[in-house]
Design an enzyme around this catalytic site. Structure first.
Site, PDB file in Angstrom:
ATOM      1  N   THR A 108     -21.213  48.170 -15.082  1.00 27.88           N
ATOM      2  CA  THR A 108     -21.895  46.946 -14.628  1.00 27.88           C
ATOM      3  C   THR A 108     -23.336  47.180 -14.164  1.00 27.88           C
ATOM      4  OG1 THR A 108     -21.024  47.177 -12.371  1.00 27.88           O
ATOM      5  CG2 THR A 108     -19.693  45.912 -13.943  1.00 27.88           C
ATOM      6  N   TRP A 109     -23.972  48.229 -14.656  1.00 25.69           N
ATOM      7  CA  TRP A 109     -25.380  48.417 -14.325  1.00 25.69           C
ATOM      8  C   TRP A 109     -26.194  47.237 -14.861  1.00 25.69           C
ATOM      9  CZ3 TRP A 109     -28.757  53.255 -16.043  1.00 25.69           C
ATOM     10  CH2 TRP A 109     -30.028  53.146 -15.470  1.00 25.69           C
ATOM     11  N   ASP A 125     -16.698  49.840 -13.023  1.00 27.79           N
ATOM     12  CA  ASP A 125     -17.582  50.818 -12.395  1.00 27.79           C
ATOM     13  C   ASP A 125     -18.897  50.143 -12.023  1.00 27.79           C
ATOM     14  OD1 ASP A 125     -18.135  53.803 -11.836  1.00 27.79           O
ATOM     15  OD2 ASP A 125     -19.885  53.166 -12.993  1.00 27.79           O
ATOM     16  N   TYR A 139     -27.302  49.156  -8.425  1.00 30.50           N
ATOM     17  CA  TYR A 139     -27.371  48.288  -9.605  1.00 30.50           C
ATOM     18  C   TYR A 139     -27.742  46.865  -9.159  1.00 30.50           C
ATOM     19  CZ  TYR A 139     -24.688  52.046 -11.885  1.00 30.50           C
ATOM     20  OH  TYR A 139     -24.249  53.261 -12.377  1.00 30.50           O
ATOM     21  N   GLN A 191     -18.449  62.085 -13.126  1.00 25.44           N
ATOM     22  CA  GLN A 191     -19.054  61.074 -14.003  1.00 25.44           C
ATOM     23  C   GLN A 191     -20.424  61.550 -14.494  1.00 25.44           C
ATOM     24  OE1 GLN A 191     -20.811  56.607 -13.537  1.00 25.44           O
ATOM     25  NE2 GLN A 191     -18.772  56.901 -12.665  1.00 25.44           N
ATOM     26  N   GLY A 212     -22.842  56.050 -20.353  1.00 25.74           N
ATOM     27  CA  GLY A 212     -23.810  56.071 -21.452  1.00 25.74           C
ATOM     28  C   GLY A 212     -23.169  56.133 -22.823  1.00 25.74           C
ATOM     29  N   LYS A 218     -27.557  47.718 -33.274  1.00 27.81           N
ATOM     30  CA  LYS A 218     -28.316  46.467 -33.195  1.00 27.81           C
ATOM     31  C   LYS A 218     -29.793  46.686 -32.854  1.00 27.81           C
ATOM     32  CE  LYS A 218     -24.267  43.742 -31.898  1.00 27.81           C
ATOM     33  NZ  LYS A 218     -23.654  42.847 -30.878  1.00 27.81           N
TER      34      LYS A 218
END
Length: 329
Positions: free
Chosen positions: A20-21, A52, A57, A176, A205, A215
């Site tokens: 959820t950054w 997470d 954030y 992490q 990441g 994209k």
């Protein structure tokens, strides 16, 4: 969805964690709160049971949105909340590392309020603070663990030596680090160490800030404070090499498995022995590829083909080091 029992804990989590950054908006061009809550609910509906987040954030915004989403959805006892501590932005909004006991105790109280909960399932040290002994940070985390304020202890962006020092003062259940097809430094020492010590790897990441989504093109422009404006992967001469790799990987995924590059990239992480991968989404539609990640596997020829593609295209590989915040004093 597949699930994984974290050794040394009572936690069983989905192998995909919702990151959820981006939902926090900071360094991702803002956020839409209602759409973010819908995204979190869509993840729950698809079997994801771990979110997470981190105070930094959006400077609390991501945690607040997660707290509202979980409260509205219900079933808190079936949802695993993962958040972090040790990044400080109280002076002039400049981020620095702060692993002091005082900072950790303040952050955990603030996070509990934003998340609307009385317990944090997984609590990470976001970045190691080299300005003070790791033992100070570890003892504070141990205190919270012993008091059952947190159910599991993790570290993020730590070296093997730092993890060894941390474990002298506190149990360590998770690590992490960054890991994806393009960023693989943990294969040298972090990954084998964690596997040997039964420390669960929950990597971030997964699609390399969108590169592995399929994209992004040479014509893609990033607005405002988007962190990709500072990422050397998105600057020439590297950018062209990475985009060439993306095209070849996309062809491989489609021709061999009839899968999207995104699904292929997530599956590759699991094929490399990672128990849990964090994947960020900002819209409910972003979660549609979840159904294509599980129920199939890659053979050795495919894994070898990935290596060949990287050797042919990425001549100047670079990691995520640009994201590291300064150490406090």
């Amino acid at each position: 969805m597949e699930y994984y029992k974290i050794p040394g804990t009572d936690l069983e989590v989905s192998r995909i964690a919702l990151g959820t950054w981006a939902i926090g908006g900071w360094m991702w061009g803002g956020t839409d709160e209602n759409e973010s809550i819908e995204t979190i609910h869509a993840a729950f509906d698809k079997g994801v049971n771990i979110i997470d987040t981190a105070p930094v954030y959006g400077f609390g915004k991501s945690e607040e949105i997660v707290g509202k989403a979980v409260a509205a959805f219900g079933n808190r006892d079936k949802i695993c909340l993962s958040t972090k501590a040790t990044l400080d932005w109280t002076e002039n909004d400049k981020i620095k590392r702060n692993g002091s006991r005082d900072r950790i105790m303040k952050e955990v109280e603030d996070s509990l309020k934003r998340l609307k909960t009385d317990t944090i399932d997984i609590y990470y040290v976001h970045w190691p603070d080299s300005s003070r002994p790791i033992s100070e940070t570890a003892k504070a985390m141990r205190e919270l663990y012993d008091q059952s304020v947190i159910k599991a202890v993790g570290v993020s962006n730590f070296t093997q030596d730092q993890m060894e020092a941390f474990q002298k003062e506190c149990p360590l259940h998770l690590c992490q680090p960054p890991f994806n097809i393009f960023e693989r430094d943990i294969e040298k020492d972090i990954k084998p160490y964690c596997q040997q010590k039964d420390i669960t790897l929950m990597t971030y990441g997964a699609i390399c800030r969108g590169l592995l989504s399929g994209k992004i093109s040479k014509d893609t422009h990033f607005k405002g404070d988007d962190l990709r404006n500072a990422d050397p992967k998105f600057k020439e001469p590297r950018f062209s090499g990475y985009l060439e790799a993306v095209q070849k990987l996309e062809d491989l995924a489609g021709k061999r498995f009839n899968k999207s590059l995104l699904a292929f990239s997530l599956r590759w992480i699991f094929e490399k022995g990672i128990p849990v991968a964090i994947w960020g989404g900002r819209k409910p539609s972003h979660l549609e590829p979840l159904d294509d990640i599980f129920g199939w596997s890659m053979d050795l020829a495919t894994l070898s083909a990935v290596e060949t593609i990287l050797a042919q295209t990425v001549k100047q590989p670079v990691g995520p080091e640009f994201m590291a915040p300064p150490t406090g004093v």
